[in-house]
Design an enzyme around this catalytic site. Structure first.
Site, PDB file in Angstrom:
ATOM      1  N   HIS A 190       0.873  -1.180   0.000  1.00  0.00           N
ATOM      2  CA  HIS A 190       0.000   0.000   0.000  1.00  0.00           C
ATOM      3  C   HIS A 190       0.905   1.223   0.000  1.00  0.00           C
ATOM      4  CE1 HIS A 190      -3.174   2.807   0.787  1.00  0.00           C
ATOM      5  NE2 HIS A 190      -2.746   3.095   1.991  1.00  0.00           N
ATOM      6  N   GLY A 229      -5.919   4.016  -1.469  1.00  0.00           N
ATOM      7  CA  GLY A 229      -5.332   5.324  -1.709  1.00  0.00           C
ATOM      8  C   GLY A 229      -5.933   6.112  -2.843  1.00  0.00           C
ATOM      9  N   GLY A 272     -11.003   2.816   0.550  1.00  0.00           N
ATOM     10  CA  GLY A 272     -11.817   3.130   1.718  1.00  0.00           C
ATOM     11  C   GLY A 272     -12.358   4.540   1.588  1.00  0.00           C
ATOM     12  N   ARG A 273     -11.438   5.510   1.627  1.00  0.00           N
ATOM     13  CA  ARG A 273     -11.811   6.923   1.558  1.00  0.00           C
ATOM     14  C   ARG A 273     -12.671   7.236   0.332  1.00  0.00           C
ATOM     15  NH1 ARG A 273      -8.777  10.489   3.773  1.00  0.00           N
ATOM     16  NH2 ARG A 273      -7.022   9.034   3.756  1.00  0.00           N
ATOM     17  N   ARG A 315      -9.625  14.488  12.068  1.00  0.00           N
ATOM     18  CA  ARG A 315      -8.706  14.689  10.958  1.00  0.00           C
ATOM     19  C   ARG A 315      -8.126  16.104  10.889  1.00  0.00           C
ATOM     20  NH1 ARG A 315     -10.148  14.431   6.117  1.00  0.00           N
ATOM     21  NH2 ARG A 315      -8.325  13.355   5.277  1.00  0.00           N
ATOM     22  N   CYS A 346     -11.437  20.834  25.918  1.00  0.00           N
ATOM     23  CA  CYS A 346     -10.463  21.601  26.691  1.00  0.00           C
ATOM     24  C   CYS A 346      -9.074  21.419  26.076  1.00  0.00           C
ATOM     25  CB  CYS A 346     -10.480  21.145  28.152  1.00  0.00           C
ATOM     26  SG  CYS A 346      -9.482  22.177  29.237  1.00  0.00           S
ATOM     27  N   GLU A 347      -8.954  21.771  24.807  1.00  0.00           N
ATOM     28  CA  GLU A 347      -7.704  21.675  24.066  1.00  0.00           C
ATOM     29  C   GLU A 347      -7.653  22.812  23.058  1.00  0.00           C
ATOM     30  OE1 GLU A 347      -5.249  19.618  24.450  1.00  0.00           O
ATOM     31  OE2 GLU A 347      -6.142  18.140  25.813  1.00  0.00           O
ATOM     32  N   TYR A 382     -13.009   7.987   8.047  1.00  0.00           N
ATOM     33  CA  TYR A 382     -12.170   8.329   9.202  1.00  0.00           C
ATOM     34  C   TYR A 382     -12.789   9.454  10.034  1.00  0.00           C
ATOM     35  CZ  TYR A 382      -9.126   5.560   6.320  1.00  0.00           C
ATOM     36  OH  TYR A 382      -8.634   4.545   5.543  1.00  0.00           O
TER      37      TYR A 382
END
Length: 428
Positions: A190, A229, A272-273, A315, A346-347, A382
């Site tokens: 891959h 991909g 997948g994507r 992402r 809280c980031e 994702y």
């Protein structure tokens, strides 16, 4: 522009029923993408697998199965989820392949039960299988020394990639498999998407030549998997993907490999994507709009605060990835201004509008107002599959749209769901 399947439903009413944030998927969009892949892989010795890590929700898996796609899983639980969705186990050729660099949790047990073909990515896995008493075929994932992920952090081939067995180390792996009595029936690599479909297709051709030089060493190989991909255009100004170059590259590779092997070789890919990204969206609600002012530390910004965070869609925070954002129902009378869309966590990294270097990248939007619904497009891949319980938050629900109707396919997680695994169990 992104697939606007949400324009056909009453999104406000749906949001009131299930609460925000939530994921929503379009069966129609998914089926069109599956049809594209099946048309690309049309041929007796061409087979697509779905990389289910992109989104493993049951209705999506069931659509893949109904359309004849097979499965590439990357964990024992993914194998079992595929089975629950109706994919066959222990059949030949293998409908489910387990691709891994490490056997974690129940992965080895799943392989020992004959539920998936093990596609090994680290040399020591052969000894691990032999020690466990495995008897059967294996696949071998190679790192061919080249590759290009969709972002820098997703390097899937080359010396900086952890994945697969380095190509120069193939001979001792082949010897170890032979000595263990494991027929190598699958070769796999891959190398990622690259920046364009033309580069992806060129990489497929390069990978075909790479395998053609080696396949004669493996008389029991019946299939070569070229990985996934296929790129997806996340930005509205990007053109649609033309899969014709992919079809040509894979058809040529199948013939080249079959000639080199002296027998028909099945060529597989595992998108997948491309399949699920446009079929899903994340819907969030604006809670407030607030502003900072410029000072010696930097420029001021308008922050649009929403109830979705990187617990729901990681992402942008992880990769600086772009997702097109729209304000649902905003009319043309609203003035467009650059805003930073941020979540509740809280980031400081809980921001959806970042550039490739992960710096703040204000996005021009019709001025959002408290109560508006914001749609994060192309979030089917994702998105939900990488969501988490950080800050003890429950994962967002998922809604399936099909034939004019909507179904809740996963409910919102509660605190009971989050703490269910807690225990007080003596280990002495």
């Amino acid at each position: 522009m992104p697939e606007c399947f949400l324009d056909t439903i009453d999104l406000g009413s749906l949001a009131d029923r299930v609460g925000t944030p939530f994921y929503v998927y379009s069966a129609d969009v998914l089926r069109r993408r599956i049809a594209d892949i099946n048309a690309t892989m049309r041929g007796e010795h061409l087979q697509p697998r779905y990389a289910m890590k992109a989104c493993s929700s049951r209705p999506i898996l069931q659509e893949m199965r109904a359309a004849g796609l097979w499965i590439d899983a990357v964990s024992g639980n993914e194998v079992l989820r595929a089975q629950r969705a109706g994919f066959a186990a222990g059949v030949e050729p293998p409908v489910v392949v387990l691709t891994a660099d490490v056997f974690r949790d129940n992965a080895l047990a799943v392989v020992m039960d004959g539920k998936a073909l093990p596609n090994i990515g680290s040399p020591a896995m052969i000894a691990e299988l032999a020690h466990a008493g495995y008897r059967g075929p294996v696949g071998v994932r190679l790192n061919p020394g080249f590759g290009h992920g969709h972002v820098r952090e997703c390097d899937t081939g080359g010396p900086s990639s952890k994945h697969g067995i380095w190509h120069a180390g193939l001979a001792p792996v082949a010897t170890a498999a032979r000595e263990a009595g494991f027929p190598v029936t699958l070769l796999h690599a891959h190398i990622g998407s690259g920046p364009s479909i033309d580069e992806f297709s060129a990489n497929m051709a390069k990978l075909g030549a790479f395998f053609a030089e080696r396949i004669a060493e493996f008389p029991e190989v019946s299939a070569v998997n070229f990985g996934g991909g296929i790129p997806h255009p996340y930005r509205p100004d990007q053109p649609a993907i033309d899969l014709a170059p992919v079809a040509r590259a894979l058809g040529d590779a199948q013939q080249q490999l079959s000639r080199a092997a002296g027998r028909p070789i099945r060529v597989e890919i595992e998108p997948g994507r491309y399949l699920v990204a446009p079929a899903g969206a994340l819907v969030a609600r604006v809670s407030d709009v607030k502003r900072t002012e410029e000072n010696d530390k930097g420029p001021g910004h308008t922050f649009v605060m929403v109830d979705a965070g990187f617990t729901d869609l990681v992402r942008p925070a992880m990769y600086g990835s772009y997702h097109h954002i729209t304000v649902h129902g905003a009319g043309t009378e609203r003035v467009t201004e650059p805003v930073v869309v941020a979540g509740p966590l809280c980031e400081s990294g809980d921001v959806f509008t970042r550039d490739a270097r992960e710096f703040l990248d204000p996005r021009p939007l019709p001025q959002p107002r408290a109560g508006d619904l914001l749609v994060f497009h192309d979030a089917g891949a994702y998105g939900a599959s990488m969501s988490s319980n950080y800050n003890s938050l429950g994962r967002a629900p998922q809604v399936w749209l099909d034939g004019g109707g909507a179904r809740l396919v996963t409910r919102r997680e509660t605190l009971d769901d989050v703490v269910r695994v807690e225990c007080d169990e003596a280990l002495d």
